[in-house]
Design a protein around this motif. Structure first.
Motif, PDB file in Angstrom:
ATOM      1  N   SER A 108       0.758  -1.415   0.088  1.00 18.08           N
ATOM      2  CA  SER A 108       0.011  -0.016   0.057  1.00 18.08           C
ATOM      3  C   SER A 108       0.970   1.283   0.070  1.00 18.08           C
ATOM      4  CB  SER A 108      -1.016  -0.002   1.446  1.00 18.08           C
ATOM      5  OG  SER A 108      -1.813  -1.090   1.254  1.00 18.08           O
ATOM      6  N   ASP A 109       2.017   1.105   0.073  1.00 19.21           N
ATOM      7  CA  ASP A 109       2.874   2.318  -0.191  1.00 19.21           C
ATOM      8  C   ASP A 109       2.556   3.253  -1.023  1.00 19.21           C
ATOM      9  OD1 ASP A 109       4.121   1.314   2.312  1.00 19.21           O
ATOM     10  OD2 ASP A 109       6.363   1.289   1.339  1.00 19.21           O
ATOM     11  N   ALA A 110       2.512   4.520  -0.940  1.00 18.89           N
ATOM     12  CA  ALA A 110       2.493   5.728  -2.002  1.00 18.89           C
ATOM     13  C   ALA A 110       3.352   6.697  -1.608  1.00 18.89           C
ATOM     14  CB  ALA A 110       1.237   6.194  -1.847  1.00 18.89           C
ATOM     15  N   GLN A 111       3.731   7.737  -2.335  1.00 13.94           N
ATOM     16  CA  GLN A 111       4.553   8.614  -2.254  1.00 13.94           C
ATOM     17  C   GLN A 111       4.341   9.573  -1.149  1.00 13.94           C
ATOM     18  OE1 GLN A 111       5.660  10.850  -6.042  1.00 13.94           O
ATOM     19  NE2 GLN A 111       7.523   9.674  -5.214  1.00 13.94           N
ATOM     20  N   ASP A 112       3.077   9.746  -0.691  1.00 12.92           N
ATOM     21  CA  ASP A 112       2.594  10.591   0.450  1.00 12.92           C
ATOM     22  C   ASP A 112       2.483   9.931   1.703  1.00 12.92           C
ATOM     23  OD1 ASP A 112       0.465   9.464  -0.634  1.00 12.92           O
ATOM     24  OD2 ASP A 112      -0.922  11.159   0.055  1.00 12.92           O
ATOM     25  N   ALA A 113       1.876   8.654   1.459  1.00 11.32           N
ATOM     26  CA  ALA A 113       1.906   7.760   2.900  1.00 11.32           C
ATOM     27  C   ALA A 113       2.447   6.331   2.554  1.00 11.32           C
ATOM     28  CB  ALA A 113       0.339   7.860   2.848  1.00 11.32           C
ATOM     29  N   PHE A 114       2.993   5.961   3.660  1.00  9.19           N
ATOM     30  CA  PHE A 114       3.810   4.574   3.528  1.00  9.19           C
ATOM     31  C   PHE A 114       3.751   4.134   4.963  1.00  9.19           C
ATOM     32  CE2 PHE A 114       6.223   8.314   3.814  1.00  9.19           C
ATOM     33  CZ  PHE A 114       7.129   8.037   4.747  1.00  9.19           C
ATOM     34  N   VAL A 115       4.320   2.594   4.776  1.00 13.99           N
ATOM     35  CA  VAL A 115       4.908   2.030   6.143  1.00 13.99           C
ATOM     36  C   VAL A 115       6.166   2.268   6.169  1.00 13.99           C
ATOM     37  CG1 VAL A 115       5.194  -0.557   7.054  1.00 13.99           C
ATOM     38  CG2 VAL A 115       2.943   0.151   5.651  1.00 13.99           C
ATOM     39  N   ASN A 116       6.530   3.172   7.314  1.00 18.15           N
ATOM     40  CA  ASN A 116       8.030   3.339   7.496  1.00 18.15           C
ATOM     41  C   ASN A 116       8.775   2.310   8.199  1.00 18.15           C
ATOM     42  OD1 ASN A 116       7.668   3.810  10.141  1.00 18.15           O
ATOM     43  ND2 ASN A 116       7.627   5.903  10.218  1.00 18.15           N
ATOM     44  N   SER A 117       8.355   1.549   8.947  1.00 18.32           N
ATOM     45  CA  SER A 117       9.018   0.513   9.891  1.00 18.32           C
ATOM     46  C   SER A 117       7.980  -0.556  10.230  1.00 18.32           C
ATOM     47  CB  SER A 117       9.523   0.992  10.973  1.00 18.32           C
ATOM     48  OG  SER A 117       8.432   1.608  12.029  1.00 18.32           O
ATOM     49  N   ALA A 118       8.488  -1.799  10.427  1.00 14.62           N
ATOM     50  CA  ALA A 118       7.902  -2.790  10.669  1.00 14.62           C
ATOM     51  C   ALA A 118       8.772  -4.143  11.142  1.00 14.62           C
ATOM     52  CB  ALA A 118       7.265  -3.651   9.274  1.00 14.62           C
ATOM     53  N   GLU A 119       7.947  -5.039  12.148  1.00 10.10           N
ATOM     54  CA  GLU A 119       8.808  -6.087  12.447  1.00 10.10           C
ATOM     55  C   GLU A 119       7.842  -7.308  12.159  1.00 10.10           C
ATOM     56  OE1 GLU A 119      11.616  -4.996  16.075  1.00 10.10           O
ATOM     57  OE2 GLU A 119       9.414  -5.301  16.547  1.00 10.10           O
ATOM     58  N   ILE A 120       8.270  -8.575  11.726  1.00  9.58           N
ATOM     59  CA  ILE A 120       7.521  -9.580  11.515  1.00  9.58           C
ATOM     60  C   ILE A 120       8.227 -10.763  12.116  1.00  9.58           C
ATOM     61  CG2 ILE A 120       6.677 -11.014   9.707  1.00  9.58           C
ATOM     62  CD1 ILE A 120       6.659  -8.745   7.753  1.00  9.58           C
TER      63      ILE A 120
ATOM     64  N   ILE B 209       2.644 -19.165  14.564  1.00 12.75           N
ATOM     65  CA  ILE B 209       2.207 -18.044  15.276  1.00 12.75           C
ATOM     66  C   ILE B 209       2.979 -16.969  14.154  1.00 12.75           C
ATOM     67  CG2 ILE B 209       2.047 -15.978  16.641  1.00 12.75           C
ATOM     68  CD1 ILE B 209       2.200 -18.141  18.967  1.00 12.75           C
ATOM     69  N   PHE B 210       2.125 -16.122  13.290  1.00 14.16           N
ATOM     70  CA  PHE B 210       2.884 -15.007  12.652  1.00 14.16           C
ATOM     71  C   PHE B 210       2.423 -13.527  13.097  1.00 14.16           C
ATOM     72  CE2 PHE B 210       2.655 -19.096  10.307  1.00 14.16           C
ATOM     73  CZ  PHE B 210       3.882 -19.100   9.478  1.00 14.16           C
ATOM     74  N   LYS B 211       3.366 -13.146  13.675  1.00 11.57           N
ATOM     75  CA  LYS B 211       2.713 -11.639  14.393  1.00 11.57           C
ATOM     76  C   LYS B 211       3.715 -10.604  14.178  1.00 11.57           C
ATOM     77  CE  LYS B 211       5.040 -12.290  18.879  1.00 11.57           C
ATOM     78  NZ  LYS B 211       4.810 -12.490  20.205  1.00 11.57           N
ATOM     79  N   GLY B 212       3.296  -9.455  14.286  1.00 11.03           N
ATOM     80  CA  GLY B 212       4.437  -8.253  14.019  1.00 11.03           C
ATOM     81  C   GLY B 212       3.553  -6.962  14.366  1.00 11.03           C
ATOM     82  N   GLU B 213       4.213  -5.877  14.108  1.00 14.77           N
ATOM     83  CA  GLU B 213       3.853  -4.651  14.108  1.00 14.77           C
ATOM     84  C   GLU B 213       4.506  -3.725  13.009  1.00 14.77           C
ATOM     85  OE1 GLU B 213       7.092  -3.201  17.715  1.00 14.77           O
ATOM     86  OE2 GLU B 213       5.049  -4.072  18.198  1.00 14.77           O
ATOM     87  N   PHE B 214       3.758  -2.695  12.920  1.00  9.83           N
ATOM     88  CA  PHE B 214       4.282  -1.522  11.880  1.00  9.83           C
ATOM     89  C   PHE B 214       3.704  -0.394  11.975  1.00  9.83           C
ATOM     90  CE2 PHE B 214       0.338  -3.910  10.336  1.00  9.83           C
ATOM     91  CZ  PHE B 214      -0.484  -2.888   9.671  1.00  9.83           C
ATOM     92  N   VAL B 215       4.510   0.627  11.390  1.00  7.62           N
ATOM     93  CA  VAL B 215       4.075   2.150  11.649  1.00  7.62           C
ATOM     94  C   VAL B 215       3.687   2.747  10.383  1.00  7.62           C
ATOM     95  CG1 VAL B 215       4.776   4.315  12.307  1.00  7.62           C
ATOM     96  CG2 VAL B 215       5.304   2.389  13.769  1.00  7.62           C
ATOM     97  N   ALA B 216       2.727   3.223  10.083  1.00  8.67           N
ATOM     98  CA  ALA B 216       2.074   4.005   8.721  1.00  8.67           C
ATOM     99  C   ALA B 216       2.362   5.363   8.887  1.00  8.67           C
ATOM    100  CB  ALA B 216       0.761   3.767   8.366  1.00  8.67           C
ATOM    101  N   GLN B 217       3.115   6.217   7.904  1.00  7.70           N
ATOM    102  CA  GLN B 217       3.385   7.542   8.085  1.00  7.70           C
ATOM    103  C   GLN B 217       2.832   8.353   7.032  1.00  7.70           C
ATOM    104  OE1 GLN B 217       7.395   8.269   8.646  1.00  7.70           O
ATOM    105  NE2 GLN B 217       7.280  10.480   9.181  1.00  7.70           N
TER     106      GLN B 217
END
Length: 197
Positions: A9-21, A44-52
């Motif tokens: 889903s990354d685009a120029q104006d908004a994107f996932v800036n970091s993640a852990e899986i 178990i498949f888990k993680g976290e991410f930040v959208a910016q």
């Protein structure tokens, strides 16, 4: 697979800036002094991410996830929703006017609202008198407006930590509480069948 889905889903104006899986394979063995000896493997498949979104205002939003199989479609949807929410918040300038609004709860928000019924049906909550639920009583109270709830607890592991075989159990039918659930200790205190917490 999950990483590719996350950044779809990354685009120029908004994107996932970091993640852990994390991908975890867990072998569980439950052995008791009463002869229980159960073993199973759980993934178990888990993680976290930040959208910016950085323009016109810098906004960062956090989300986490957990699946029992690598669900790329679900993760792609979750990341897309968070990227869109970051973009919307970055562009938001005014709050809506005060007033009455129709509210539609979906996905995790609906799940959060309905979790009240699950929490109140826990044997530990009933035993401690934090919940007044009784099997056969109205889980929604006496003055129900709208639909009566139907809810089933789904088993997501073959055994509880105490070795109780887990199975799907009807919790609420047409607004009436059908069962309580919990560990052996609290179920025994209440004189009901232990179902596993």
């Amino acid at each position: 697979t999950l990483a590719a889905a996350l950044f779809q889903s990354d685009a120029q104006d908004a994107f996932v800036n970091s993640a852990e899986i994390f991908a975890i394979r867990r072998t569980v063995r439950i052995a008791t002094s009463r002869g229980t000896d159960a073993r199973y493997v759980r993934h178990i498949f888990k993680g976290e991410f930040v959208a910016q979104c950085v323009q016109p205002t810098d906004v960062e939003l956090y989300a986490d996830f957990m699946y029992d199989a690598p669900d790329a479609d679900a993760l792609e949807r979750a990341a897309g929703e968070l990227v869109r929410a970051a973009r919307d918040r970055a562009r938001a300038t005014e709050a809506p006017k005060a007033g009455k609004y129709a509210l539609l709860l979906t996905d995790k928000y609906l799940s959060t609202a309905l979790s009240l019924y699950l929490e109140k049906a826990a044997a530990s909550m009933v035993y401690a008198k934090y919940s007044n639920y009784e099997i056969g009583s109205s889980a929604q109270g006496e003055d129900v407006r709208g639909e009566r709830i139907n809810m089933t607890r789904r088993a997501w592991e073959p055994f509880s930590d105490e070795g109780i075989p887990m199975r799907d159990r009807e919790l609420i039918r047409d607004g009436v509480l059908q069962s309580l659930y919990g560990s052996t200790r609290f179920c025994r205190y209440l004189g009901i069948e232990p179902t596993g917490a």
